[in-house]
Scaffold this motif. Sequence first.
Motif, mmCIF file in Angstrom:
data_model
loop_
_atom_site.group_PDB
_atom_site.id
_atom_site.type_symbol
_atom_site.label_atom_id
_atom_site.label_comp_id
_atom_site.label_asym_id
_atom_site.label_seq_id
_atom_site.Cartn_x
_atom_site.Cartn_y
_atom_site.Cartn_z
ATOM 1 N N VAL A 1 1.017 -7.995 -4.588
ATOM 2 C CA VAL A 1 1.202 -8.421 -5.975
ATOM 3 C C VAL A 1 0.176 -7.731 -6.869
ATOM 4 O O VAL A 1 0.508 -7.170 -7.920
ATOM 5 C CB VAL A 1 1.074 -9.954 -6.091
ATOM 6 C CG1 VAL A 1 1.029 -10.383 -7.556
ATOM 7 C CG2 VAL A 1 2.231 -10.642 -5.375
ATOM 8 N N ALA A 2 -1.092 -7.768 -6.460
ATOM 9 C CA ALA A 2 -2.156 -7.152 -7.257
ATOM 10 C C ALA A 2 -1.920 -5.648 -7.424
ATOM 11 O O ALA A 2 -2.139 -5.086 -8.506
ATOM 12 C CB ALA A 2 -3.510 -7.418 -6.614
ATOM 13 N N GLU A 3 -1.465 -4.987 -6.352
ATOM 14 C CA GLU A 3 -1.219 -3.548 -6.424
ATOM 15 C C GLU A 3 -0.039 -3.232 -7.340
ATOM 16 O O GLU A 3 -0.084 -2.271 -8.123
ATOM 17 C CB GLU A 3 -0.970 -2.998 -5.022
ATOM 18 C CG GLU A 3 -0.600 -1.522 -4.958
ATOM 19 C CD GLU A 3 -1.700 -0.594 -5.457
ATOM 20 O OE1 GLU A 3 -1.409 0.594 -5.687
ATOM 21 O OE2 GLU A 3 -2.857 -1.046 -5.617
ATOM 22 N N LEU A 4 1.012 -4.033 -7.280
ATOM 23 C CA LEU A 4 2.160 -3.813 -8.163
ATOM 24 C C LEU A 4 1.762 -3.973 -9.626
ATOM 25 O O LEU A 4 2.167 -3.189 -10.487
ATOM 26 C CB LEU A 4 3.281 -4.791 -7.807
ATOM 27 C CG LEU A 4 4.026 -4.531 -6.501
ATOM 28 C CD1 LEU A 4 4.922 -5.717 -6.157
ATOM 29 C CD2 LEU A 4 4.853 -3.249 -6.588
ATOM 30 N N VAL A 5 0.966 -4.988 -9.914
ATOM 31 C CA VAL A 5 0.511 -5.209 -11.286
ATOM 32 C C VAL A 5 -0.386 -4.060 -11.735
ATOM 33 O O VAL A 5 -0.284 -3.576 -12.865
ATOM 34 C CB VAL A 5 -0.213 -6.563 -11.391
ATOM 35 C CG1 VAL A 5 -0.860 -6.719 -12.768
ATOM 36 C CG2 VAL A 5 0.755 -7.717 -11.136
ATOM 37 N N ALA B 1 3.835 -1.507 -1.618
ATOM 38 C CA ALA B 1 4.133 -1.333 -3.041
ATOM 39 C C ALA B 1 5.030 -0.117 -3.267
ATOM 40 O O ALA B 1 5.958 -0.163 -4.083
ATOM 41 C CB ALA B 1 2.834 -1.203 -3.832
ATOM 42 N N ASP B 2 4.767 0.974 -2.536
ATOM 43 C CA ASP B 2 5.623 2.164 -2.643
ATOM 44 C C ASP B 2 7.074 1.818 -2.291
ATOM 45 O O ASP B 2 8.015 2.227 -2.997
ATOM 46 C CB ASP B 2 5.127 3.260 -1.696
ATOM 47 C CG ASP B 2 3.824 3.885 -2.141
ATOM 48 O OD1 ASP B 2 3.444 3.716 -3.304
ATOM 49 O OD2 ASP B 2 3.182 4.554 -1.290
ATOM 50 N N ARG C 1 10.282 1.986 -4.740
ATOM 51 C CA ARG C 1 11.393 2.873 -4.369
ATOM 52 C C ARG C 1 12.700 2.106 -4.326
ATOM 53 O O ARG C 1 13.735 2.570 -4.840
ATOM 54 C CB ARG C 1 11.109 3.518 -2.998
ATOM 55 C CG ARG C 1 12.234 4.412 -2.504
ATOM 56 C CD ARG C 1 12.019 4.828 -1.054
ATOM 57 N NE ARG C 1 11.962 3.684 -0.144
ATOM 58 C CZ ARG C 1 13.048 3.047 0.283
ATOM 59 N NH1 ARG C 1 14.254 3.415 -0.126
ATOM 60 N NH2 ARG C 1 12.924 2.045 1.119
ATOM 61 N N TYR C 2 12.671 0.928 -3.712
ATOM 62 C CA TYR C 2 13.886 0.142 -3.588
ATOM 63 C C TYR C 2 14.373 -0.327 -4.956
ATOM 64 O O TYR C 2 15.578 -0.324 -5.247
ATOM 65 C CB TYR C 2 13.653 -1.050 -2.671
ATOM 66 C CG TYR C 2 14.911 -1.771 -2.275
ATOM 67 C CD1 TYR C 2 15.812 -1.194 -1.369
ATOM 68 C CD2 TYR C 2 15.225 -3.013 -2.810
ATOM 69 C CE1 TYR C 2 16.978 -1.846 -1.012
ATOM 70 C CE2 TYR C 2 16.385 -3.685 -2.455
ATOM 71 C CZ TYR C 2 17.257 -3.089 -1.549
ATOM 72 O OH TYR C 2 18.407 -3.727 -1.202
ATOM 73 N N ALA C 3 13.427 -0.717 -5.824
ATOM 74 C CA ALA C 3 13.812 -1.143 -7.172
ATOM 75 C C ALA C 3 14.459 0.002 -7.934
ATOM 76 O O ALA C 3 15.447 -0.189 -8.664
ATOM 77 C CB ALA C 3 12.578 -1.655 -7.921
ATOM 78 N N ALA C 4 13.919 1.200 -7.769
ATOM 79 C CA ALA C 4 14.467 2.364 -8.474
ATOM 80 C C ALA C 4 15.853 2.730 -7.951
ATOM 81 O O ALA C 4 16.714 3.174 -8.719
ATOM 82 C CB ALA C 4 13.513 3.550 -8.310
#
Length: 377
Positions: free
Chosen positions: A8-12, A369-370, A374-377
Amino acid sequence: MIPNLAVVAELVRRGNRVTYVTGESMADVVRAAGATVIGYDSIYHKADLRRLEDDPLGLISLFLDESRVMLESVGEEKADVVVYDISVLHAGRILARKWGRPAVQLIPVFASNEHFSYLSSIYGDGGAGGALPGWVDDMLARTATLARDHGVDVPPADLWWQVQDFSLVNLPRSFQFAGETFDERFAFVGPCLGERALGERSFLSDWTPPGDGRPIALLTFGTVASSRPDLFRTCVRAFGELPWHTVVTVPEAVDLGPLPSNVEVRRWVSHMSVLRHADVAVTHGGMGTAMEALYWGRPTVIVPATAIDGPPARRVAELGLGRVVDPAELTPERLVADVLAVVSDDRVRQATAAMAQEIREAGGTARAADELERYAA
């Protein structure tokens, strides 16, 4: 929650907006990671977990009830991706279908596919498939009702058993049962430690060794210590007989009585900061502690206290990463013998070192996070 807070922290940090559905008891911790909190009145937080440790029907029923309350707390705002822990898979999978969004499940335990069933490995035939307990039918019926309440018309078996499009698994592949059978739908990223490894900005306090040169052990049974204080106290007595320094993490409710002078009790401490210096970890078989110990290449001695502890214990023994003690055979003398055996065994040392290397190569927080981006994109 702990295995994914670093993600979560890395995504933010990367500029993503993360909304986290959680009970109020953990809301401040989630906010500290940078997420927006949707709070709810957690049923799980109020439950008597000691009563449910060996009750699969009660435990899974609790997770289903928790999913129901979580779904009721979420409004109409739609995220691009629904990410959910497998313990509340009902909430995650129903919400993704309700919103028409892709979903990613987070698996901090063993993953399941067409060749291995984690549920069966705990309560059934060891994971190879076959008949499931009769109570599953009732859970499927309740799952169908919950889905219909949210306008989702899908066979409940699909919500439960269908292999999902994408999952992040907090294990290295070689630790996974039948790991070679898992395809691209599973990313084995290993434990996601982030700032927990540094002991910084954490709700868990840091720890430093006493500096007297004695070997160090970590003894932790998590919340299981509350339900099996007899096992826990036996382990404490065992370390009182060794010229070691032992760090014991224990819930507030557990009274250990008079303690040997070489035993240090902590309520909230970063296991990572202890294991960095430790020679061995003694645990009931919680996957989080097992992965943290292996991250540092430390052997484990596991005393499986509940049915859920069985699969991690079996895997540690199979891979030569430590030893397992049957709770019925646990004595201070037996535990001392096994601790001394694993820390002096060259084969165990080589196996744990190899696993530590694989954990680092799995990618951890950054890769998780990668994969999500990637999956969201």
